[in-house]
Design a protein around this motif. Structure first.
Motif, PDB file in Angstrom:
ATOM      1  N   MET A  73     -32.750 -14.529 -36.242  1.00  0.00           N
ATOM      2  CA  MET A  73     -31.856 -15.229 -35.372  1.00  0.00           C
ATOM      3  C   MET A  73     -31.955 -14.636 -34.069  1.00  0.00           C
ATOM      4  N   TYR A  74     -32.494 -13.230 -34.008  1.00  0.00           N
ATOM      5  CA  TYR A  74     -32.634 -12.653 -32.535  1.00  0.00           C
ATOM      6  C   TYR A  74     -33.964 -13.307 -32.085  1.00  0.00           C
ATOM      7  N   ALA A  75     -35.090 -13.543 -32.894  1.00  0.00           N
ATOM      8  CA  ALA A  75     -36.128 -14.209 -32.468  1.00  0.00           C
ATOM      9  C   ALA A  75     -35.899 -15.466 -31.907  1.00  0.00           C
ATOM     10  N   ALA A  76     -35.181 -16.306 -32.495  1.00  0.00           N
ATOM     11  CA  ALA A  76     -34.966 -17.701 -31.932  1.00  0.00           C
ATOM     12  C   ALA A  76     -34.200 -17.322 -30.733  1.00  0.00           C
ATOM     13  N   ARG A  77     -33.082 -16.472 -30.546  1.00  0.00           N
ATOM     14  CA  ARG A  77     -32.453 -16.325 -29.320  1.00  0.00           C
ATOM     15  C   ARG A  77     -33.097 -15.814 -28.133  1.00  0.00           C
ATOM     16  N   ARG A 112     -22.204 -10.411 -43.318  1.00  0.00           N
ATOM     17  CA  ARG A 112     -23.108  -9.809 -44.160  1.00  0.00           C
ATOM     18  C   ARG A 112     -22.950  -8.149 -44.106  1.00  0.00           C
ATOM     19  N   GLN A 113     -21.987  -8.068 -43.264  1.00  0.00           N
ATOM     20  CA  GLN A 113     -21.746  -6.441 -43.181  1.00  0.00           C
ATOM     21  C   GLN A 113     -22.947  -5.420 -42.591  1.00  0.00           C
ATOM     22  N   ILE A 114     -24.001  -6.063 -41.958  1.00  0.00           N
ATOM     23  CA  ILE A 114     -24.693  -5.241 -41.208  1.00  0.00           C
ATOM     24  C   ILE A 114     -24.344  -4.378 -40.360  1.00  0.00           C
ATOM     25  N   PRO A 115     -24.431  -2.967 -40.083  1.00  0.00           N
ATOM     26  CA  PRO A 115     -23.960  -2.031 -39.146  1.00  0.00           C
ATOM     27  C   PRO A 115     -23.982  -2.711 -37.719  1.00  0.00           C
ATOM     28  N   LEU A 116     -22.981  -2.541 -36.878  1.00  0.00           N
ATOM     29  CA  LEU A 116     -22.982  -3.081 -35.503  1.00  0.00           C
ATOM     30  C   LEU A 116     -23.976  -2.424 -34.868  1.00  0.00           C
ATOM     31  N   GLY A 117     -24.327  -1.129 -34.927  1.00  0.00           N
ATOM     32  CA  GLY A 117     -25.336  -0.457 -34.303  1.00  0.00           C
ATOM     33  C   GLY A 117     -26.601  -0.870 -34.566  1.00  0.00           C
ATOM     34  N   VAL A 118     -26.859  -1.435 -35.560  1.00  0.00           N
ATOM     35  CA  VAL A 118     -28.147  -1.910 -35.947  1.00  0.00           C
ATOM     36  C   VAL A 118     -28.356  -3.310 -35.218  1.00  0.00           C
ATOM     37  N   ILE A 119     -27.142  -4.093 -35.084  1.00  0.00           N
ATOM     38  CA  ILE A 119     -27.602  -5.260 -34.510  1.00  0.00           C
ATOM     39  C   ILE A 119     -27.581  -4.960 -32.808  1.00  0.00           C
ATOM     40  N   LYS A 121     -29.392  -2.311 -31.644  1.00  0.00           N
ATOM     41  CA  LYS A 121     -30.626  -2.335 -31.151  1.00  0.00           C
ATOM     42  C   LYS A 121     -31.287  -3.661 -31.111  1.00  0.00           C
ATOM     43  N   VAL A 122     -31.260  -4.507 -32.187  1.00  0.00           N
ATOM     44  CA  VAL A 122     -31.882  -5.606 -32.245  1.00  0.00           C
ATOM     45  C   VAL A 122     -31.819  -6.411 -30.871  1.00  0.00           C
ATOM     46  N   ARG A 123     -30.572  -6.606 -30.569  1.00  0.00           N
ATOM     47  CA  ARG A 123     -30.084  -7.240 -29.389  1.00  0.00           C
ATOM     48  C   ARG A 123     -30.710  -6.766 -28.183  1.00  0.00           C
ATOM     49  N   GLU A 124     -30.758  -5.482 -28.197  1.00  0.00           N
ATOM     50  CA  GLU A 124     -31.274  -4.772 -26.686  1.00  0.00           C
ATOM     51  C   GLU A 124     -32.726  -5.215 -26.571  1.00  0.00           C
ATOM     52  N   VAL A 125     -33.566  -5.126 -27.887  1.00  0.00           N
ATOM     53  CA  VAL A 125     -34.942  -5.669 -27.600  1.00  0.00           C
ATOM     54  C   VAL A 125     -35.038  -7.326 -27.429  1.00  0.00           C
ATOM     55  N   ALA A 126     -34.060  -7.853 -28.103  1.00  0.00           N
ATOM     56  CA  ALA A 126     -34.390  -9.395 -27.850  1.00  0.00           C
ATOM     57  C   ALA A 126     -33.860 -10.042 -26.443  1.00  0.00           C
ATOM     58  N   ILE A 127     -32.536  -9.515 -26.135  1.00  0.00           N
ATOM     59  CA  ILE A 127     -31.915 -10.148 -25.054  1.00  0.00           C
ATOM     60  C   ILE A 127     -31.360  -9.219 -23.813  1.00  0.00           C
ATOM     61  N   GLY A 128     -31.622  -7.716 -24.293  1.00  0.00           N
ATOM     62  CA  GLY A 128     -30.823  -7.039 -23.465  1.00  0.00           C
ATOM     63  C   GLY A 128     -29.366  -7.270 -23.127  1.00  0.00           C
ATOM     64  N   GLY A 129     -28.679  -7.122 -22.005  1.00  0.00           N
ATOM     65  CA  GLY A 129     -27.424  -7.178 -21.782  1.00  0.00           C
ATOM     66  C   GLY A 129     -27.140  -8.617 -21.504  1.00  0.00           C
ATOM     67  N   PHE A 130     -27.843  -9.770 -21.692  1.00  0.00           N
ATOM     68  CA  PHE A 130     -27.610 -11.042 -21.093  1.00  0.00           C
ATOM     69  C   PHE A 130     -26.398 -11.514 -22.080  1.00  0.00           C
ATOM     70  N   ALA A 131     -25.458 -12.082 -21.405  1.00  0.00           N
ATOM     71  CA  ALA A 131     -24.347 -12.858 -22.286  1.00  0.00           C
ATOM     72  C   ALA A 131     -23.563 -13.860 -21.314  1.00  0.00           C
ATOM     73  N   PRO A 132     -23.024 -14.801 -22.218  1.00  0.00           N
ATOM     74  CA  PRO A 132     -22.418 -15.919 -21.666  1.00  0.00           C
ATOM     75  C   PRO A 132     -21.206 -15.723 -20.225  1.00  0.00           C
ATOM     76  N   ASP A 133     -21.051 -16.471 -19.434  1.00  0.00           N
ATOM     77  CA  ASP A 133     -19.889 -16.300 -18.661  1.00  0.00           C
ATOM     78  C   ASP A 133     -18.592 -16.335 -19.359  1.00  0.00           C
ATOM     79  N   LEU A 134     -18.566 -17.370 -20.180  1.00  0.00           N
ATOM     80  CA  LEU A 134     -17.443 -17.823 -21.009  1.00  0.00           C
ATOM     81  C   LEU A 134     -17.653 -18.096 -22.421  1.00  0.00           C
ATOM     82  N   THR A 135     -16.873 -17.704 -23.398  1.00  0.00           N
ATOM     83  CA  THR A 135     -16.872 -18.163 -24.697  1.00  0.00           C
ATOM     84  C   THR A 135     -15.679 -18.647 -25.164  1.00  0.00           C
ATOM     85  N   LEU A 136     -15.755 -19.956 -25.713  1.00  0.00           N
ATOM     86  CA  LEU A 136     -14.345 -20.242 -26.449  1.00  0.00           C
ATOM     87  C   LEU A 136     -14.594 -20.171 -27.907  1.00  0.00           C
ATOM     88  N   LEU A 137     -13.503 -19.688 -28.440  1.00  0.00           N
ATOM     89  CA  LEU A 137     -13.740 -19.284 -29.879  1.00  0.00           C
ATOM     90  C   LEU A 137     -12.714 -20.401 -30.608  1.00  0.00           C
TER      91      LEU A 137
END
Length: 214
Positions: A73-77, A112-119, A121-137
């Motif tokens: 997922m993070y490789a694609a992102r 999947r119940q993967i610990p958020l801390g693990v996620i 760490k992977v996010r930091e490597v893949a995209i750092g702090g990059f985030a959307p301006d707005l998310t509609l759920l």
């Protein structure tokens, strides 16, 4: 609009995200963005679409490990953000994406119940702090979403999961939205598509106009 904008759509199966993308793109075009990109996750670039095929295809014999799923997922992102989204935003363009990072917190974290801390760490490597301006759920009851998804044809690997998985996904989405009201706006997706479309377009239009005036 001199500043680019990044809008994402989130929600469980059958929430109607892909149906809304064209309407949001049209609204942003009407606001004067020089170009509007309609993307999906995982995917959006040739390499990321190849990863999507691995993630989505039902597998026989070999189970895709949860850790493998997370890393893919993070490789694609990372590929999508680095090669397409960041450059588009730097040119003052708009991006509308069907799913993004919040999907990982919901599906791999909640489902999947993967610990958020693990996620994290992977996010930091893949995209750092990059985030959307707005998310509609786009939120709706799990049973309703599953019924919609079943009506679309053959199920992919995620759609084959059982109700408890999707209940955890929905709960994770709503928990995040409650904790981050400035980042995520919840849209009642149990209504008819016309009402949902009008609501979503209005929210994005209001947000983009307010941001331009800030």
């Amino acid at each position: 609009m001199a500043q680019g904008i990044f809008i994402t759509l989130e929600g469980g199966e059958g929430a109607g995200k892909s149906t809304l993308v064209p309407a949001l793109c049209e609204a942003l075009q009407g606001l004067g963005f020089p170009r509007v990109h309609a993307l999906r996750e995982p995917g959006g670039t040739p390499a990321a679409e190849e990863i999507r095929a691995i993630l989505k295809a039902p597998r026989e014999g070999e189970r895709l490990l949860d850790t493998t799923e997370l890393l893919l997922m993070y490789a694609a992102r990372a590929q999508l953000v680095g090669s397409l989204i960041r450059p588009a935003l730097s040119r003052g363009e708009a991006v509308v994406c069907d799913r993004f990072d919040l999907s990982t917190l919901a599906y791999q974290g909640g489902g999947r119940q993967i610990p958020l801390g693990v996620i994290a760490k992977v996010r930091e490597v893949a995209i750092g702090g990059f985030a959307p301006d707005l998310t509609l759920l786009l939120d709706l009851p799990v049973e309703q979403g599953m019924a919609r998804a079943r009506g679309r044809g053959a199920a992919d690997r995620f759609e084959l999961e059982q109700r408890p998985f999707f209940e955890r996904v929905r709960a994770a989405y709503l928990d995040y939205a409650k904790a981050h009201p400035g980042e995520v706006e919840v849209v009642d997706a149990s209504r008819g598509i016309g009402a949902v479309r009008a609501d979503a377009v209005q929210r994005v239009t209001d947000f983009a106009r307010a941001r331009a005036l800030a």
